[in-house]
Design an enzyme around this catalytic site. Structure first.
Site, short mmCIF file in Angstrom:
data_model
loop_
_atom_site.label_atom_id
_atom_site.label_comp_id
_atom_site.label_asym_id
_atom_site.label_seq_id
_atom_site.Cartn_x
_atom_site.Cartn_y
_atom_site.Cartn_z
N GLU A 54 0.81 -1.22 0.00
CA GLU A 54 0.00 0.00 0.00
C GLU A 54 0.85 1.28 0.00
O GLU A 54 0.68 2.16 0.86
CB GLU A 54 -0.97 -0.02 1.19
CG GLU A 54 -1.91 -1.22 1.15
CD GLU A 54 -2.79 -1.36 2.39
OE1 GLU A 54 -2.63 -0.55 3.33
OE2 GLU A 54 -3.63 -2.27 2.40
N GLU A 178 -5.42 -8.53 -0.73
CA GLU A 178 -5.96 -8.49 0.63
C GLU A 178 -7.46 -8.25 0.55
O GLU A 178 -7.92 -7.37 -0.18
CB GLU A 178 -5.33 -7.38 1.47
CG GLU A 178 -3.90 -7.62 1.89
CD GLU A 178 -3.40 -6.54 2.85
OE1 GLU A 178 -4.25 -5.87 3.50
OE2 GLU A 178 -2.17 -6.36 2.95
#
Length: 308
Positions: A54, A178
């Site tokens: 991220e 995810e």
């Protein structure tokens, strides 16, 4: 069944996606992945590397809002350096599958539109993290929602449609690296959401990875499914929902005595006496076995800006 391992970096700040930080981040990226890739270059294709977790514009007002053109460009450039660095180390690394995230790994319109695959490499997968709808799946604070509503489904569907248009329809590799919905004393809703999510993504050919952080109770993000200490599945109905969503035979073994309750005795597994759960309909996740009064909040959230 094939077991794959994923290796990446987590919770870094040196790779903040700003132009004035790019050269420093590039240098660290190269030095870091030269060492990691060299250490694991003889491991075969069952090991996948991912560049970053991220990556984003830390501390910016747009940090979690898709960033801006600068941030998205820096992430693309760093991903490119990662791939070039790994490939130079040889061994299995010259053909290893690699994963690279979009800006913040977000499923927003601009993060998807501005993503660029590293140049000249056909073994790279784009990585998206989608805990959607946010208030149901992830939100740890006020305004969270314990129910998977029609409005929430629309948010999830929009994300999946964007993935289909940008990646699937163009035959470009992508993964939901995810996903998950944290525990809020709402196991039945989580199982229903999981089956829908997995079914929809699987129908497009997009793999999904549940973020099992091993947390079941307390203030953290409670995504745990597997009790690693006792080798037990704590939420068999959710694991069964994954299997059903993927069109697999439902067969969950090594589960706890009571769903959602950890076995604390840490006894050795007696394989001969472990009940196999073979049908999701036989798993009791009715709210009558949960305290509905513990569900702290009814649905009260706005989705207007969630996926802009």
């Amino acid at each position: 069944m094939v077991l794959m391992s994923f290796l990446d970096t987590q919770h870094e700040t040196w790779n903040d996606a700003y132009y004035d930080n790019y050269e420093k981040a590039k240098e660290i990226t190269i030095k870091l992945w030269e060492q990691i890739a060299e250490e694991f270059k003889d491991y075969d294709e069952h090991l996948i590397f991912e560049s970053f977790n991220e990556p984003r514009m830390g501390g910016s007002p747009v940090e979690w809002k898709g960033g801006n053109e600068e941030g998205r460009d820096v992430v693309n450039k760093l991903n490119n350096e990662f791939v070039k660095t790994v490939r130079k180390t040889g061994g299995y690394n010259d053909k290893r599958i690699l994963m690279v995230p979009l800006y913040a790994a977000q499923c927003k319109k601009q993060t998807i539109n501005d993503f660029v695959y590293p140049e000249g490499d056909d073994k790279v997968i784009a990585d998206i993290h989608a805990y959607l709808p946010y208030d149901f799946a992830l939100n740890p604070g006020p305004g969270f929602n314990a129910y998977f509503t029609e409005e929430g489904q629309e948010v999830l569907d929009l994300c999946l449609e964007r993935i289909k248009e940008r990646f699937v329809d163009k035959d470009e590799p992508v993964i939901l690296g995810e996903f998950g919905a944290q525990h809020r004393n709402n196991t039945a809703e989580r199982a229903r959401w999981t089956e829908y999510y997995v079914s929809q993504a699987s129908s497009m050919g997009v793999p999904q990875l549940w973020w099992d952080n091993g947390i079941f109770e307390g203030e953290g993000e409670r995504f745990g499914l597997l009790d690693r200490k006792n080798l037990k599945i704590v939420y068999p109905s959710i694991v069964a929902a994954m299997q059903k969503g993927r069109g697999l035979e439902v067969n969950v073994v090594h589960s706890v005595k009571q769903e959602g309750v950890l076995d604390e005795d840490n006894e050795n597994l007696d394989i001969d006496n472990i009940e196999s759960i073979e049908n999701i309909e036989n798993i009791n996740t009715n709210n009558e076995n949960e305290n509905e009064n513990e569900i702290e909040n009814e649905y009260d959230s706005e989705y207007d800006n969630e996926l802009i």
